[in-house]
Design a protein around this motif. Structure first.
Motif, PDB file in Angstrom:
ATOM      1  N   ILE A   5     -23.639 -17.090   0.413  1.00 28.88           N
ATOM      2  CA  ILE A   5     -23.778 -18.031  -1.214  1.00 28.88           C
ATOM      3  C   ILE A   5     -22.766 -18.495  -1.300  1.00 28.88           C
ATOM      4  O   ILE A   5     -21.943 -17.691  -0.217  1.00 28.88           O
ATOM      5  N   GLU A   6     -21.792 -19.983  -1.409  1.00 33.93           N
ATOM      6  CA  GLU A   6     -20.223 -19.869  -1.510  1.00 33.93           C
ATOM      7  C   GLU A   6     -20.419 -20.025  -2.761  1.00 33.93           C
ATOM      8  O   GLU A   6     -20.713 -20.354  -3.255  1.00 33.93           O
ATOM      9  N   ILE A   7     -19.141 -19.425  -3.675  1.00 37.32           N
ATOM     10  CA  ILE A   7     -18.627 -19.753  -4.876  1.00 37.32           C
ATOM     11  C   ILE A   7     -17.658 -20.775  -4.536  1.00 37.32           C
ATOM     12  O   ILE A   7     -16.422 -19.915  -4.144  1.00 37.32           O
ATOM     13  N   ALA A   8     -17.923 -21.628  -5.500  1.00 39.82           N
ATOM     14  CA  ALA A   8     -15.890 -22.344  -5.132  1.00 39.82           C
ATOM     15  C   ALA A   8     -15.795 -22.416  -6.865  1.00 39.82           C
ATOM     16  O   ALA A   8     -16.277 -22.372  -7.752  1.00 39.82           O
ATOM     17  N   ASP A   9     -14.630 -22.338  -7.048  1.00 40.72           N
ATOM     18  CA  ASP A   9     -13.890 -22.841  -8.125  1.00 40.72           C
ATOM     19  C   ASP A   9     -12.736 -24.173  -8.173  1.00 40.72           C
ATOM     20  O   ASP A   9     -12.469 -24.421  -7.240  1.00 40.72           O
ATOM     21  N   GLU A  10     -11.721 -24.243  -8.965  1.00 42.05           N
ATOM     22  CA  GLU A  10     -11.289 -25.305  -9.461  1.00 42.05           C
ATOM     23  C   GLU A  10      -9.829 -25.472  -8.298  1.00 42.05           C
ATOM     24  O   GLU A  10      -9.445 -26.264  -7.879  1.00 42.05           O
ATOM     25  N   GLU A  11      -9.694 -23.966  -7.132  1.00 38.16           N
ATOM     26  CA  GLU A  11      -9.036 -23.922  -6.189  1.00 38.16           C
ATOM     27  C   GLU A  11      -9.356 -24.849  -5.371  1.00 38.16           C
ATOM     28  O   GLU A  11      -8.991 -25.337  -4.722  1.00 38.16           O
ATOM     29  N   LEU A  12     -10.342 -25.171  -5.132  1.00 41.35           N
ATOM     30  CA  LEU A  12     -11.516 -25.445  -3.607  1.00 41.35           C
ATOM     31  C   LEU A  12     -11.500 -26.715  -4.259  1.00 41.35           C
ATOM     32  O   LEU A  12     -12.629 -27.498  -4.558  1.00 41.35           O
ATOM     33  N   GLU A  13     -10.880 -27.513  -2.722  1.00 43.23           N
ATOM     34  CA  GLU A  13     -11.901 -28.727  -2.262  1.00 43.23           C
ATOM     35  C   GLU A  13     -12.577 -28.563  -1.533  1.00 43.23           C
ATOM     36  O   GLU A  13     -12.264 -28.103  -0.498  1.00 43.23           O
ATOM     37  N   HIS A  14     -13.571 -29.646  -1.259  1.00 43.30           N
ATOM     38  CA  HIS A  14     -14.921 -29.608   0.311  1.00 43.30           C
ATOM     39  C   HIS A  14     -15.551 -30.369   0.461  1.00 43.30           C
ATOM     40  O   HIS A  14     -15.539 -30.409  -0.091  1.00 43.30           O
ATOM     41  N   THR A  15     -15.855 -29.999   2.126  1.00 41.82           N
ATOM     42  CA  THR A  15     -16.752 -31.374   2.120  1.00 41.82           C
ATOM     43  C   THR A  15     -17.358 -30.272   3.184  1.00 41.82           C
ATOM     44  O   THR A  15     -17.414 -30.144   4.766  1.00 41.82           O
ATOM     45  N   PRO A  16     -18.554 -29.983   2.720  1.00 40.18           N
ATOM     46  CA  PRO A  16     -19.416 -29.371   3.235  1.00 40.18           C
ATOM     47  C   PRO A  16     -20.373 -29.962   4.237  1.00 40.18           C
ATOM     48  O   PRO A  16     -20.965 -31.375   4.053  1.00 40.18           O
ATOM     49  N   VAL A  17     -20.639 -30.009   5.279  1.00 41.06           N
ATOM     50  CA  VAL A  17     -21.751 -30.136   6.629  1.00 41.06           C
ATOM     51  C   VAL A  17     -22.728 -29.420   6.485  1.00 41.06           C
ATOM     52  O   VAL A  17     -22.657 -28.002   7.264  1.00 41.06           O
ATOM     53  N   ALA A  18     -23.893 -30.248   6.598  1.00 40.40           N
ATOM     54  CA  ALA A  18     -24.964 -29.534   7.063  1.00 40.40           C
ATOM     55  C   ALA A  18     -24.901 -29.709   8.481  1.00 40.40           C
ATOM     56  O   ALA A  18     -24.989 -30.367   9.354  1.00 40.40           O
ATOM     57  N   LEU A  19     -25.281 -28.281   9.015  1.00 42.52           N
ATOM     58  CA  LEU A  19     -25.482 -27.858  10.465  1.00 42.52           C
ATOM     59  C   LEU A  19     -26.681 -29.326  11.303  1.00 42.52           C
ATOM     60  O   LEU A  19     -27.370 -29.222  10.915  1.00 42.52           O
ATOM     61  N   ALA A  20     -26.477 -28.900  12.437  1.00 45.26           N
ATOM     62  CA  ALA A  20     -27.409 -29.730  13.367  1.00 45.26           C
ATOM     63  C   ALA A  20     -28.234 -28.778  13.154  1.00 45.26           C
ATOM     64  O   ALA A  20     -28.621 -27.636  13.029  1.00 45.26           O
ATOM     65  N   GLY A  21     -30.256 -29.266  13.972  1.00 48.32           N
ATOM     66  CA  GLY A  21     -30.942 -28.375  14.160  1.00 48.32           C
ATOM     67  C   GLY A  21     -32.071 -28.690  12.875  1.00 48.32           C
ATOM     68  O   GLY A  21     -32.907 -28.725  13.341  1.00 48.32           O
ATOM     69  N   GLN A  22     -31.497 -28.434  12.076  1.00 49.54           N
ATOM     70  CA  GLN A  22     -32.577 -28.121  10.842  1.00 49.54           C
ATOM     71  C   GLN A  22     -32.119 -28.597   9.682  1.00 49.54           C
ATOM     72  O   GLN A  22     -30.591 -28.922   9.132  1.00 49.54           O
ATOM     73  N   ASP A  23     -32.723 -29.517   8.550  1.00 52.06           N
ATOM     74  CA  ASP A  23     -32.476 -30.134   7.565  1.00 52.06           C
ATOM     75  C   ASP A  23     -32.008 -28.965   6.133  1.00 52.06           C
ATOM     76  O   ASP A  23     -32.322 -28.062   6.652  1.00 52.06           O
ATOM     77  N   CYS A  24     -31.015 -29.115   6.117  1.00 55.69           N
ATOM     78  CA  CYS A  24     -30.917 -27.830   4.969  1.00 55.69           C
ATOM     79  C   CYS A  24     -30.710 -28.011   3.551  1.00 55.69           C
ATOM     80  O   CYS A  24     -30.684 -29.556   2.591  1.00 55.69           O
TER      81      CYS A  24
END
Ligand code: ZN
Ligand code: ZN
Length: 214
Positions: free
Chosen positions: A169-188
């Motif tokens: 589980i990823e917990i993100a809040d106001e502090e975080l700017e992010h660009t999650p990337v699905a890894l190769a191999g299997q759709d996420c």
């Protein structure tokens, strides 16, 4: 399955106290169903909460009232706890129950770049959705106005230097700017919940947002 990214104590406590919006409840319950560690931490919080309730009951109930309450409870039919065994799908029981099935029951909508989502019906305080991110695809860079919980159900994604696998589980809040990337191999496939207001591109609604809390 090794889970490396867990719920915070604050989230588990709020869940045990029944103070989370429905969308967050769903994510917490789904993670807890997959994670022995968080389940035992939750058990500890439940025990503390239960002890407090017992204490309050003892103070507020005279002996006669207590006896009357107990006899009423004795008279109630026993709740059946047996649940039919379900074949193991991608969705753990709390989520499968919510959706009314596994992957085939989901009605996806395309949101561009091969990414699909399905918004789940929850209360108004927060929203929950399933996200389908093709292997190797990045989710557009974004920030958060509130809290965002993302639970991986299939495949994996990378964010900064961390890797999130099924159950993480990823917990993100106001502090975080992010660009999650699905890894190769299997759709996420992820379950995500957020209590943040919408992010508008144009300036006027963005300026009005804090005033109207939209
Ligand atoms: Zn956990
Ligand atoms: Zn995010």
């Amino acid at each position: 399955m090794t889970i490396r990214h867990h719920l915070s104590d604050q989230l588990l406590m709020a869940y045990a106290a029944g103070q989370l919006p429905e969308a967050f409840n769903l994510v917490v319950a789904t993670h807890v169903s997959l994670c022995d560690e968080c389940r035992s931490r939750l058990g500890a919080f439940d025990a503390v909460g239960g002890a407090l309730i017992e204490e309050i009951d003892e103070i507020s109930m005279g002996e006669a009232a207590l006896e009357a309450a107990l006899s009423r409870i004795d008279g109630l039919p026993q709740a059946t706890r047996a649940e039919p065994l379900k074949p193991a799908g991608i969705f753990p029981a709390p989520l499968a129950d919510y959706i009314g099935g596994d992957l085939s029951a989901v009605r996806w909508r395309r949101i561009g770049g091969g990414v699909k989502q399905a918004i789940l019906p929850t209360g108004p305080d927060a929203s929950a959705r399933l996200l389908y991110i093709p292997a190797g695809t990045a989710v557009p860079d974004h920030g958060h106005r509130g809290m965002e919980l993302t639970l991986v159900l299939q495949g994996a994604f990378a964010d900064d230097n961390a890797r999130f696998n099924r159950g993480d589980i990823e917990i993100a809040d106001e502090e975080l700017e992010h660009t999650p990337v699905a890894l190769a191999g299997q759709d996420c496939i992820c379950l995500a919940a957020t209590d943040a207001p919408l992010r508008f591109r144009s300036v006027l609604p963005r300026l009005a947002q804090p005033l109207f809390r939209i």
